[in-house]
Write an enzyme that holds these catalytic residues in place. Structure first.
Site, mmCIF file in Angstrom:
data_model
loop_
_atom_site.group_PDB
_atom_site.id
_atom_site.type_symbol
_atom_site.label_atom_id
_atom_site.label_comp_id
_atom_site.label_asym_id
_atom_site.label_seq_id
_atom_site.Cartn_x
_atom_site.Cartn_y
_atom_site.Cartn_z
ATOM 1 N N MET A 99 0.848 -1.204 0.000
ATOM 2 C CA MET A 99 0.000 0.000 0.000
ATOM 3 C C MET A 99 0.879 1.249 0.000
ATOM 4 S SD MET A 99 -3.197 0.518 -0.251
ATOM 5 C CE MET A 99 -4.778 1.047 0.414
ATOM 6 N N GLY A 100 1.698 1.384 -1.050
ATOM 7 C CA GLY A 100 2.444 2.610 -1.256
ATOM 8 C C GLY A 100 1.601 3.598 -2.038
ATOM 9 N N HIS B 127 5.443 -4.915 -19.779
ATOM 10 C CA HIS B 127 5.958 -3.997 -18.761
ATOM 11 C C HIS B 127 5.710 -2.532 -19.169
ATOM 12 C CE1 HIS B 127 9.179 -3.720 -15.371
ATOM 13 N NE2 HIS B 127 8.301 -2.724 -15.275
ATOM 14 N N ILE C 38 1.233 3.963 -5.271
ATOM 15 C CA ILE C 38 0.471 3.333 -6.363
ATOM 16 C C ILE C 38 -0.670 2.508 -5.793
ATOM 17 C CG2 ILE C 38 0.572 1.742 -8.318
ATOM 18 C CD1 ILE C 38 3.513 2.595 -8.679
ATOM 19 N N THR D 231 1.653 -5.906 -11.325
ATOM 20 C CA THR D 231 2.251 -4.798 -12.082
ATOM 21 C C THR D 231 3.459 -4.243 -11.332
ATOM 22 O OG1 THR D 231 0.656 -3.264 -11.084
ATOM 23 C CG2 THR D 231 0.113 -4.141 -13.260
ATOM 24 N N SER D 232 4.043 -5.058 -10.463
ATOM 25 C CA SER D 232 5.191 -4.614 -9.671
ATOM 26 C C SER D 232 6.485 -5.146 -10.271
ATOM 27 C CB SER D 232 5.025 -5.066 -8.221
ATOM 28 O OG SER D 232 6.082 -4.577 -7.428
ATOM 29 N N ARG D 233 6.910 -6.344 -9.887
ATOM 30 C CA ARG D 233 8.083 -7.011 -10.447
ATOM 31 C C ARG D 233 7.800 -8.496 -10.555
ATOM 32 N NH1 ARG D 233 9.043 -2.651 -11.696
ATOM 33 N NH2 ARG D 233 10.889 -1.358 -11.312
ATOM 34 N N GLU E 202 12.742 -10.617 -18.537
ATOM 35 C CA GLU E 202 12.121 -9.755 -19.546
ATOM 36 C C GLU E 202 13.122 -9.369 -20.623
ATOM 37 O OE1 GLU E 202 8.894 -7.650 -16.490
ATOM 38 O OE2 GLU E 202 10.472 -6.439 -17.402
#
Length: 322
Positions: free
Chosen positions: A155-156, A286, A158, A236-238, A267
């Site tokens: 919960m940053g 990405h 984004i 959608t992070s890493r 990737e």
């Protein structure tokens, strides 16, 4: 004498002109192809600053070649491509580009959630391949979003922006974070949960936590097995935060309904990757921050961070101080 810098990917002319006013600039001139490691190793030997992307691995060996290197400016929020401890030991500052991509990445995250839930990719292919012959009562049916429960891991900024969007869909928002975010609970109506409880209760699980040694394989088979068979995982992070073999197995066994992935552990992802063979995986290359406005902001901020460090001022986005 102007400081020398190397830019590892072709950037817009306005950014290069801005840098050229203060620096002697060399740049890899291909936009869609990363600089070969051997060329980067040669270039870094003579420069004072490096502006790079996540596609470049800035490890201890490479940093050791930078005889005059003072700063590495990463055009990204994440910086797991850089050996932070090695940079600190060698007196090299490291900067990143947070903040400017929050809303754009939140847009993409929620868009991927919708696309996965409502089977956009399958439906688009269905039309383009000429399979649409009639209306079917249960054809290409997906999962509802309105009123569903959304679980956010990380919960940053984004995460909070995604939660804000979810409120427009009357979603029940849960979150898991290293620390409770009381302000987010009050303003967004989000409820804190331990990770296992969040996975069990959520209809959608969105991964937005930073990638660290502690979050590597945070979501593996045990965690996926806790989720509902109708639930959807969005990352959608890493890529390394979700164990891809475990995800593949969970999808095959219908432990979860579908997955939407903007990131992969390696990737670009191989066309033969097992996850790409599954119809219930929506895969993107990405593009979380890929709007024209946001990418320009990122490039400008990366350039500004670089120049501030080279002019002996404190960059606003320091990851490593010396």
């Amino acid at each position: 004498m102007k400081p020398k810098i190397y830019v590892t990917r072709k950037l817009p002319d306005v950014i290069i002109s801005y840098l050229s006013n203060e620096c002697e600039v060399r740049m890899w001139d291909k936009e869609d192809e990363p600089v070969p490691p051997e060329i980067l190793a040669e270039e870094i030997e003579e420069v004072d600053g490096l502006l790079c992307l996540l596609t470049e691995t800035i490890d201890e060996r490479l940093l050791g070649k930078g005889r005059n290197l003072k700063v590495v400016s990463n055009m990204a929020v994440g910086y797991n491509n850089i050996d932070i401890q090695a940079a600190k030991s060698k007196g090299v500052q490291v900067t990143n580009t947070p903040g400017v991509l929050t809303e754009t990445t939140a847009d993409l995250t929620f868009g991927l959630l919708i696309a996965t839930a409502r089977r956009f990719e399958e439906s688009i292919n269905y039309v383009k391949e000429g399979k649409w012959k009639t209306w079917s009562p249960m054809g290409l049916t997906g999962q509802d979003i309105f009123g569903a429960t959304l679980g956010i891991i990380g919960m940053g900024d984004i995460g909070e922006a995604v939660a804000s969007r979810a409120k427009g869909f009357k979603m029940n928002v849960l979150y898991h974070n290293r620390k409770r975010k009381i302000a987010a609970e009050e303003t967004l109506g989000a409820a804190y949960r331990e990770l296992d409880d969040l996975l069990t209760e959520s209809d959608f699980v969105v991964v937005l936590t930073p990638y660290t040694p502690q979050t590597h394989d945070l979501i593996s088979y045990k965690e996926l097995a806790l989720m509902k068979p109708t639930s959807i995982l969005i990352n959608t992070s890493r890529g390394g935060i979700v164990n891809e073999e475990a995800l593949y197995q969970a999808l095959l066994e219908k432990k979860i309904y579908a997955a939407g992935l903007d990131v992969f552990e390696q990737e670009p992802v191989s066309l033969t990757h097992p996850l790409l063979q599954l119809p219930n995986v929506t895969a993107l290359p990405h593009i979380g921050s890929a709007s024209v406005t946001t990418r320009m902001k990122m490039a400008k901020l990366a350039a500004f961070n670089l120049l501030e460090a080279l002019q002996h001022r404190t960059p606003p986005n320091l990851v490593v101080t010396v």
